[in-house]
Design a protein around this motif. Structure first.
Motif, mmCIF file in Angstrom:
data_model
loop_
_atom_site.group_PDB
_atom_site.id
_atom_site.type_symbol
_atom_site.label_atom_id
_atom_site.label_comp_id
_atom_site.label_asym_id
_atom_site.label_seq_id
_atom_site.Cartn_x
_atom_site.Cartn_y
_atom_site.Cartn_z
ATOM 1 N N SER A 13 -7.747 -17.889 -20.778
ATOM 2 C CA SER A 13 -8.338 -16.592 -20.450
ATOM 3 C C SER A 13 -9.649 -16.478 -21.211
ATOM 4 O O SER A 13 -10.002 -17.362 -22.010
ATOM 5 N N ASP B 166 -8.359 -10.422 -21.479
ATOM 6 C CA ASP B 166 -7.462 -10.876 -20.405
ATOM 7 C C ASP B 166 -8.200 -11.203 -19.109
ATOM 8 O O ASP B 166 -7.656 -11.051 -18.010
ATOM 9 N N THR C 77 -12.274 -17.094 -14.130
ATOM 10 C CA THR C 77 -13.432 -16.192 -14.102
ATOM 11 C C THR C 77 -14.635 -16.890 -14.706
ATOM 12 O O THR C 77 -14.534 -17.501 -15.780
ATOM 13 N N SER D 69 -12.028 0.100 -14.511
ATOM 14 C CA SER D 69 -11.920 -1.366 -14.420
ATOM 15 C C SER D 69 -11.774 -1.907 -13.004
ATOM 16 O O SER D 69 -11.387 -3.054 -12.824
ATOM 17 N N ALA D 70 -12.082 -1.120 -11.979
ATOM 18 C CA ALA D 70 -11.901 -1.559 -10.591
ATOM 19 C C ALA D 70 -12.750 -2.771 -10.238
ATOM 20 O O ALA D 70 -12.393 -3.531 -9.337
ATOM 21 N N GLN D 71 -13.874 -2.962 -10.924
ATOM 22 C CA GLN D 71 -14.766 -4.077 -10.601
ATOM 23 C C GLN D 71 -14.508 -5.308 -11.458
ATOM 24 O O GLN D 71 -15.218 -6.302 -11.342
ATOM 25 N N PRO E 197 -11.937 -8.504 -12.693
ATOM 26 C CA PRO E 197 -10.872 -9.294 -12.072
ATOM 27 C C PRO E 197 -9.502 -8.692 -12.391
ATOM 28 O O PRO E 197 -9.306 -8.090 -13.455
ATOM 29 N N GLN E 198 -8.568 -8.851 -11.476
ATOM 30 C CA GLN E 198 -7.221 -8.315 -11.661
ATOM 31 C C GLN E 198 -6.613 -8.826 -12.965
ATOM 32 O O GLN E 198 -6.686 -10.010 -13.276
ATOM 33 N N GLY E 199 -6.038 -7.913 -13.720
ATOM 34 C CA GLY E 199 -5.399 -8.250 -14.989
ATOM 35 C C GLY E 199 -6.286 -8.037 -16.202
ATOM 36 O O GLY E 199 -5.792 -7.932 -17.318
ATOM 37 N N ARG F 7 -8.579 -6.174 -18.944
ATOM 38 C CA ARG F 7 -8.492 -4.848 -19.551
ATOM 39 C C ARG F 7 -9.729 -4.575 -20.390
ATOM 40 O O ARG F 7 -10.219 -5.455 -21.085
ATOM 41 N N ARG G 60 -2.993 -13.975 -22.084
ATOM 42 C CA ARG G 60 -3.060 -12.523 -22.285
ATOM 43 C C ARG G 60 -2.908 -12.239 -23.777
ATOM 44 O O ARG G 60 -2.049 -12.830 -24.430
#
Length: 165
Positions: free
Chosen positions: A48, A71, A76, A88-90, A92-94, A96, A132
């Protein structure tokens, strides 16, 4: 062996941060949008990434955390403009966002005191050995920083400056 590098098409390394990245508040009137960032050459085994933006020149005794993202998935390699928006919508998923020193879980733009010499803003991406970080969502930047450094395989950074008259 490739070199781990972090760059921004919006901010030149060693250059000046454009005004629109400035905070909107505390007497500053920028758009408070995070810049686009991209990295390459991460070490093998990175599970990560964490990204930080830090001002060591803030007159606080401890600097100022403008942005702290943890994370970020191992695949990425870039963040789009304004990826640091609240919610955090923009990202990557996960991924924070950790609370910055403005008190928000978002990007907090530059806003050095008027008349100070230009402050340095250090943009850093860390390649981490864990997928994570084991920290609460409301962790402080100090706790997040401790955990990032404990799991960092490598880091890449650049510095830019910003000042207000």
């Amino acid at each position: 062996m490739s070199t781990f590098t972090l760059t921004s098409p919006d901010i030149p390394s060693g250059g000046t941060v454009p005004q629109h990245f400035e905070f909107d508040g505390f007497g500053c009137s920028g758009r408070n949008e995070s810049p686009a960032l991209q990295w390459s050459g991460a070490p093998e085994g990175a599970k990560s990434f964490a990204l930080t933006v830090y001002d060591p020149d803030a007159p606080t005794g401890s600097g100022w955390w403008h942005w702290f993202v943890v994370d970020l998935p191992a695949d990425t390699t870039a963040l789009a403009p304004n990826a640091g928006a609240k919610g955090s919508a923009q990202l990557p998923q996960g991924a924070r966002q950790i609370r910055n020193d403005y008190g928000a879980m978002a990007w907090g733009g530059m806003c050095p005191p008027p008349g100070d010499k230009p402050h340095r803003y250090i943009f850093t991406v860390h390649a981490l050995s864990v997928p994570r970080l084991d920290i609460p969502d409301d962790a402080t930047a100090a706790l997040a920083g401790f955990m990032v450094n404990a799991h960092s395989l490598a880091k890449a950074s650049f510095t830019a400056t910003y000042g207000r008259a």
